[in-house]
Write an enzyme that holds these catalytic residues in place. Structure first.
Site, PDB file in Angstrom:
ATOM      1  N   ASN A 186      22.830  -4.545  -0.355  1.00 46.31           N
ATOM      2  CA  ASN A 186      22.240  -3.233  -0.647  1.00 46.31           C
ATOM      3  C   ASN A 186      20.728  -3.346  -0.524  1.00 46.31           C
ATOM      4  OD1 ASN A 186      21.538  -0.744  -1.611  1.00 46.31           O
ATOM      5  ND2 ASN A 186      22.028  -1.186  -3.755  1.00 46.31           N
ATOM      6  N   LYS A 231      18.682  -0.896  -0.733  1.00 47.08           N
ATOM      7  CA  LYS A 231      18.023   0.161  -1.515  1.00 47.08           C
ATOM      8  C   LYS A 231      16.990   0.875  -0.637  1.00 47.08           C
ATOM      9  CE  LYS A 231      18.844  -2.730  -5.491  1.00 47.08           C
ATOM     10  NZ  LYS A 231      18.705  -2.886  -6.920  1.00 47.08           N
ATOM     11  N   HIS A 234      26.050   4.017  -7.700  1.00 47.18           N
ATOM     12  CA  HIS A 234      25.186   2.887  -8.067  1.00 47.18           C
ATOM     13  C   HIS A 234      24.426   3.250  -9.347  1.00 47.18           C
ATOM     14  CE1 HIS A 234      21.937  -0.053  -7.928  1.00 47.18           C
ATOM     15  NE2 HIS A 234      22.716  -0.762  -7.127  1.00 47.18           N
ATOM     16  N   GLU A 257      21.465   2.892 -10.220  1.00 43.82           N
ATOM     17  CA  GLU A 257      20.165   3.546 -10.031  1.00 43.82           C
ATOM     18  C   GLU A 257      20.361   5.044  -9.803  1.00 43.82           C
ATOM     19  OE1 GLU A 257      18.766   0.861  -7.016  1.00 43.82           O
ATOM     20  OE2 GLU A 257      18.662  -0.700  -8.551  1.00 43.82           O
ATOM     21  N   GLU A 280      28.935  -3.939 -11.718  1.00 44.58           N
ATOM     22  CA  GLU A 280      27.516  -4.298 -11.728  1.00 44.58           C
ATOM     23  C   GLU A 280      26.935  -4.047 -13.117  1.00 44.58           C
ATOM     24  OE1 GLU A 280      25.573  -4.356  -7.703  1.00 44.58           O
ATOM     25  OE2 GLU A 280      25.616  -2.248  -8.231  1.00 44.58           O
ATOM     26  N   GLY A 306      18.651  -6.742 -10.730  1.00 44.51           N
ATOM     27  CA  GLY A 306      17.215  -6.893 -10.483  1.00 44.51           C
ATOM     28  C   GLY A 306      16.485  -7.695 -11.540  1.00 44.51           C
ATOM     29  N   SER A 341      21.889  -9.538  -9.561  1.00 43.78           N
ATOM     30  CA  SER A 341      21.101 -10.776  -9.379  1.00 43.78           C
ATOM     31  C   SER A 341      21.877 -11.913  -8.717  1.00 43.78           C
ATOM     32  CB  SER A 341      20.507 -11.238 -10.718  1.00 43.78           C
ATOM     33  OG  SER A 341      19.579 -10.286 -11.181  1.00 43.78           O
ATOM     34  N   GLY A 372      21.635  -7.341  -3.885  1.00 42.75           N
ATOM     35  CA  GLY A 372      20.482  -6.476  -3.676  1.00 42.75           C
ATOM     36  C   GLY A 372      19.287  -7.266  -3.185  1.00 42.75           C
ATOM     37  N   GLY A 373      18.404  -7.600  -4.108  1.00 41.89           N
ATOM     38  CA  GLY A 373      17.130  -8.241  -3.770  1.00 41.89           C
ATOM     39  C   GLY A 373      17.246  -9.442  -2.835  1.00 41.89           C
TER      40      GLY A 373
HETATM   41  C1  PEP Z   1      22.268  -3.886  -6.506  1.00 45.24           C
HETATM   42  O1  PEP Z   1      21.326  -3.216  -6.139  1.00 45.24           O
HETATM   43  O2  PEP Z   1      23.402  -3.424  -6.447  1.00 45.24           O
HETATM   44  C2  PEP Z   1      22.008  -5.240  -7.018  1.00 45.24           C
HETATM   45  C3  PEP Z   1      23.010  -5.929  -7.439  1.00 45.24           C
HETATM   46  O3  PEP Z   1      20.706  -5.681  -7.003  1.00 45.24           O
HETATM   47  P1  PEP Z   1      20.208  -7.177  -7.327  1.00 45.24           P
HETATM   48  O4  PEP Z   1      21.080  -8.117  -6.548  1.00 45.24           O
HETATM   49  O5  PEP Z   1      18.790  -7.196  -6.868  1.00 45.24           O
HETATM   50  O6  PEP Z   1      20.361  -7.389  -8.793  1.00 45.24           O
END
Ligand code: PEP
Length: 250
Positions: free
Chosen positions: A10, A12, A90, A92, A162, A168, A208, A229-230
């Site tokens: 993802n 984002k 999600h 967010e 999640e 994050g 994460s 994500g990141g």
């Molecule tokens: C996400 O955006 O769904 C996510 C899991 O981000 P991160 O891996 O950065 O925690």
């Protein structure tokens, strides 16, 4: 369906079209499918690259087919770009844009109508976790987000657990506690919709995930993949994660 450990990335609201194209062209050859959820602007340019095993998807949609919904993008518009899946619900979107389970449910139905695979996210906040309300919160999100779907539809959905406190933050859930929650979710799915659905619905962990945590997550019997994500934004960590998963597919 559940057998192959899936990696869904993802991005984002990151990367312009040119940055996204440069990234994807530099990805080492893939031997199994990798799913990349990108900003709307990048959907068609990346789908047009037609990189083997790289599936492109969106991060949201609006559930109406067309009309006076300024700034929104429908499932059919996404489908025509060449996208194959869409992340829905999600945290967010739930937190920043106040999306409800009911709205997520409408989006899931709109995605399915256009043959887009819905990746449906659920997860508890740190406060809910500390109040020992994780299972209650997840049950409500799961049942309301997937309300009124038949078993054929349910089997096409991927669920992403999640925990919001892990997104994050650099601190993922431990593989053991993620496994415990995934096992619980699978039991819940079985109680509601039967064993066939429970065995076919992939449940992914997100929060994460990095090249350091992915191997232990992959070993857990009820963790069918990861939502990253990141760590998917940098080619180095993205490639490491893919190599670790492909080196030893579940
Ligand atoms: C996400 O955006 O769904 C996510 C899991 O981000 P991160 O891996 O950065 O925690």
């Amino acid at each position: 369906m559940r057998k192959l450990f899936k990696v869904i990335c993802n991005w984002k609201m990151n990367k312009t079209i040119s940055e996204a194209i440069a990234f994807c062209k530099a990805v080492p050859p893939l031997v199994s499918p990798v799913y990349l959820a990108v900003p709307f602007t990048c959907l068609q340019p990346l789908a047009d690259l037609d990189i083997p095993m790289l599936q492109i998807g969106a991060q949201n949609l609006y559930p109406q087919h067309d009309g006076a919904f300024t700034g929104e993008v429908s499932a059919s518009m996404i489908k025509e770009t060449g996208a194959e899946f869409v992340i829905l619900g999600h945290s967010e979107r739930r937190q920043i844009f106040s999306e409800t389970n009911e709205f997520v449910n409408q989006k899931v139905k709109a995605a399915l109508l256009q043959d887009l695979v819905p990746i449906v996210c659920i997860g508890e906040t740190a406060i809910e976790k500390n109040q020992n309300r994780t299972r209650e919160v997840l049950k409500k999100q799961l049942l309301e987000s997937l309300k009124d779907l038949d078993t054929v539809a349910l089997k096409q959905i991927h669920l992403a657990y999640e925990p919001i406190w892990a997104i994050g933050t650099g601190t993922p859930s431990t593989p053991q506690s993620a496994q415990e929650i995934h096992f619980h979710l699978r039991q819940l799915i079985q109680e509601e919709w039967g064993e066939d659905v429970a065995e076919n619905m992939s449940i992914l962990y997100g929060g994460s995930v990095s090249d350091e945590s992915i191997e232990e997550l992959k070993k857990q019997p009820d963790i069918d993949g990861a939502l990253v994500g990141g760590a998917s934004l940098k080619l180095e960590t993205f490639s490491k994660i893919i190599a670790l998963v492909e080196g030893d597919p579940k």
